[in-house]
Design a protein around this motif. Structure first.
Motif, PDB file in Angstrom:
ATOM      1  N   SER A  18       0.866  -1.172   0.000  1.00  0.00           N
ATOM      2  CA  SER A  18       0.000   0.000   0.000  1.00  0.00           C
ATOM      3  C   SER A  18       0.906   1.225   0.000  1.00  0.00           C
ATOM      4  N   GLY A  19       0.299   2.370   0.052  1.00  0.00           N
ATOM      5  CA  GLY A  19       1.089   3.588   0.189  1.00  0.00           C
ATOM      6  C   GLY A  19       0.911   4.577  -0.943  1.00  0.00           C
ATOM      7  N   ALA A  20       0.201   4.159  -2.011  1.00  0.00           N
ATOM      8  CA  ALA A  20       0.057   5.064  -3.150  1.00  0.00           C
ATOM      9  C   ALA A  20      -0.705   6.328  -2.761  1.00  0.00           C
ATOM     10  N   VAL A  21      -1.804   6.152  -2.046  1.00  0.00           N
ATOM     11  CA  VAL A  21      -2.610   7.317  -1.663  1.00  0.00           C
ATOM     12  C   VAL A  21      -1.810   8.218  -0.718  1.00  0.00           C
ATOM     13  N   ALA A  22      -1.161   7.601   0.264  1.00  0.00           N
ATOM     14  CA  ALA A  22      -0.398   8.389   1.247  1.00  0.00           C
ATOM     15  C   ALA A  22       0.721   9.166   0.563  1.00  0.00           C
ATOM     16  N   VAL A  76       2.684  -5.803  -5.832  1.00  0.00           N
ATOM     17  CA  VAL A  76       1.273  -5.674  -6.190  1.00  0.00           C
ATOM     18  C   VAL A  76       0.622  -4.552  -5.393  1.00  0.00           C
ATOM     19  N   ASN A  77      -0.252  -3.813  -6.049  1.00  0.00           N
ATOM     20  CA  ASN A  77      -1.136  -2.888  -5.328  1.00  0.00           C
ATOM     21  C   ASN A  77      -2.480  -2.942  -6.025  1.00  0.00           C
ATOM     22  N   GLU A  78      -3.484  -2.397  -5.364  1.00  0.00           N
ATOM     23  CA  GLU A  78      -4.770  -2.322  -6.055  1.00  0.00           C
ATOM     24  C   GLU A  78      -4.663  -1.273  -7.149  1.00  0.00           C
ATOM     25  N   ASN A  79      -5.330  -1.535  -8.264  1.00  0.00           N
ATOM     26  CA  ASN A  79      -5.367  -0.546  -9.338  1.00  0.00           C
ATOM     27  C   ASN A  79      -6.447   0.466  -8.972  1.00  0.00           C
ATOM     28  N   ASP A  80      -6.081   1.316  -8.008  1.00  0.00           N
ATOM     29  CA  ASP A  80      -7.072   2.180  -7.373  1.00  0.00           C
ATOM     30  C   ASP A  80      -7.827   3.071  -8.354  1.00  0.00           C
ATOM     31  N   THR A  81      -7.125   3.517  -9.386  1.00  0.00           N
ATOM     32  CA  THR A  81      -7.729   4.469 -10.308  1.00  0.00           C
ATOM     33  C   THR A  81      -8.964   3.907 -11.011  1.00  0.00           C
ATOM     34  N   GLY A  94      -8.339  -1.152   4.429  1.00  0.00           N
ATOM     35  CA  GLY A  94      -8.208  -2.600   4.569  1.00  0.00           C
ATOM     36  C   GLY A  94      -8.350  -3.353   3.265  1.00  0.00           C
ATOM     37  N   ASP A  95      -8.544  -2.640   2.166  1.00  0.00           N
ATOM     38  CA  ASP A  95      -8.688  -3.321   0.882  1.00  0.00           C
ATOM     39  C   ASP A  95      -7.474  -4.171   0.575  1.00  0.00           C
ATOM     40  N   ASN A  96      -6.302  -3.647   0.887  1.00  0.00           N
ATOM     41  CA  ASN A  96      -5.103  -4.374   0.518  1.00  0.00           C
ATOM     42  C   ASN A  96      -4.899  -5.637   1.360  1.00  0.00           C
ATOM     43  N   ASP A  97      -5.527  -5.692   2.532  1.00  0.00           N
ATOM     44  CA  ASP A  97      -5.473  -6.941   3.307  1.00  0.00           C
ATOM     45  C   ASP A  97      -6.192  -8.037   2.518  1.00  0.00           C
TER      46      ASP A  97
HETATM   47  N1  GLU Z   1      -4.244   0.768  -2.394  1.00  0.00           N
HETATM   48  C1  GLU Z   1      -4.188   1.789  -1.383  1.00  0.00           C
HETATM   49  C2  GLU Z   1      -2.874   2.552  -1.463  1.00  0.00           C
HETATM   50  O1  GLU Z   1      -1.937   2.101  -2.059  1.00  0.00           O
HETATM   51  C3  GLU Z   1      -4.276   1.243   0.029  1.00  0.00           C
HETATM   52  C4  GLU Z   1      -5.474   0.458   0.402  1.00  0.00           C
HETATM   53  C5  GLU Z   1      -5.282  -0.119   1.809  1.00  0.00           C
HETATM   54  O2  GLU Z   1      -4.477   0.386   2.582  1.00  0.00           O
HETATM   55  O3  GLU Z   1      -5.911  -1.105   2.110  1.00  0.00           O
HETATM   56  O4  GLU Z   1      -2.768   3.612  -0.900  1.00  0.00           O
END
Ligand code: GLU
Length: 392
Positions: free
Chosen positions: A70-74, A156-161, A170-173
């Motif tokens: 995770s961390g993309a948003v932050a 891997v990360n979620e393709n949030d866009t 908690g999505d990434n969990d």
């Molecule tokens: N995919 C989000 C991110 O990279 C995080 C989602 C999560 O923390 O569960 O910021």
């Protein structure tokens, strides 16, 4: 060794699970934003350096690692707040846009950190919807295996866009649990900002006791984890236990451990008494049924009568149209639906052999009446037993 009477509700023996961690060959490691980033949205350099060294050491030990970061948003938010020369500072962007801004920054950090260990990294962005599609799931599985076999570290990360759902905590969990299933991992390590699962929040409750190992399917274990985003951090322990449940269904052992502490991954994989280990099911689901249980998102709901509910719960039964009381949602042949009883309680999930419109027409009908109503017989079963998984 604790005697049965000393065990907390849902607590299990840690020893055999720690041995499985030692033996784990393919491991998914998930690191959360709270671990990776400082409150101002800047990367915590010590964590990136420490974790990349830990991952490199595990790989040198002969393990294959997939990192879910995770961390993309932050990072996107931190970048906006700091601004760039000539551009306005400030937030004002949605989370999905911030993720788009932060994702390359995140990958750049990992790339630099792993370069030190002569490790090539690859970026994989996935959505729940991708993995809920059987064809794309299988494709992701093939590509990830190819990367791992070539010695590359997939990140891997979620393709949030493009994720349809608003980004949730908690999505990434959950994504990490699905990735563990995609790659057929032996273990899932969730590195988080708390060190373990407790019976209550240890910071506010002096009587809180720590679980060394737990059965994630035990209700007390989920209840102890608190609901939603508790004080325990971003996704909260609740989402960690749900992820552990998902992993358990497909036979993957999960560990929750403190991610800010250097060397933690190495200690966990060496079988040290760190964090909380979650016991997987003795016989993990395999093949299509494992995908139904963990990755597919139900596209509709079938409510069934008491007889069908009993038969399905006892295992090994197919669902026939006659047992169906109500059909909800819009789904096609091959989609996964939730099956519930008359009180709305979940029974399980299954892959349907009828589309929603036809299912509505035949709900409650005896099988020998179906051809007359539809003009043909799509299948005897609405959900075949090979395509049904009882809720864990
Ligand atoms: N995919 C989000 C991110 O990279 C995080 C989602 C999560 O923390 O569960 O910021």
């Amino acid at each position: 060794m604790k005697s049965g009477a000393d065990l907390l509700p849902g607590e299990v023996a840690a020893g055999p699970l720690r041995e499985r961690l030692q033996a784990a060959r393919r491991v998914v490691v998930k690191v959360g934003s709270q671990v990776l980033c400082q409150p101002n949205g800047a990367v915590d350099a010590a964590v990136v350096t420490g974790l990349s060294a830990d991952v490199a050491a595990a790989r040198a030990d002969g393990r294959q690692i997939v990192l879910v970061s995770s961390g993309a948003v932050a990072l996107g938010r931190g970048r906006r707040a700091r601004g760039l020369a000539g551009t306005p500072a400030g937030d004002g962007m949605g989370k999905q846009a911030l993720a788009a801004l932060g994702q390359p920054l995140l990958m750049a950090r990992w790339q630099d950190a792993f370069e030190v260990h002569a490790t090539q990294v690859a970026q994989i962005l996935l959505t729940h919807a991708d993995l809920g599609h059987r064809g794309r799931f299988l494709h992701a599985r093939r590509v990830m295996a190819e990367l791992l076999d070539a010695g590359v570290l997939p990140i891997v990360n979620e393709n949030d866009t493009v994720a349809v759902e608003e980004l949730g905590f908690g999505d990434n969990d959950q994504l990490a649990a699905m990735v563990a299933h995609v790659v057929g991992a032996d273990a899932l390590v969730l590195l988080t900002e708390v060190d373990a699962l407790y019976t209550a929040d240890p910071r506010t409750d002096g009587r809180a006791r720590r679980y060394a190992a737990a059965d994630p399917r035990h209700d007390a274990v989920l209840a102890g984890a608190g609901a939603g985003t508790s004080h325990f951090g971003t996704g909260g322990m609740h989402s960690k236990v749900l992820a552990a449940r998902k992993a358990a269904a497909v036979g993957v052992v999960t560990v929750v451990a403190a991610g800010k502490l250097a060397g933690m991954l190495g200690r966990v994989l060496a079988g040290a008494a760190e964090g909380t280990v979650f016991r997987p099911a003795a016989h993990g689901l395999t093949g299509r049924r494992s995908w139904i249980a963990t990755s597919a998102r139900p596209k509709g709901t079938l409510q069934v009568d008491a007889g069908a509910a009993r038969a399905l719960r006892s295992g090994g039964a197919s669902l026939l149209p006659i047992g169906v009381v109500c059909v909800d949602g819009s789904f096609g042949v091959g989609d996964v639906v939730a099956v519930i009883d008359g009180d709305g309680q979940p029974i399980g999930r299954g892959r349907v052999r009828y589309g929603a419109d036809d299912a509505r027409k035949v709900a409650g009908l005896r099988s020998d009446r179906i051809a007359a109503v539809l003009g043909w017989l799509p299948a005897t079963e609405l959900v075949h037993r090979d395509d049904f998984v009882v809720a864990g």
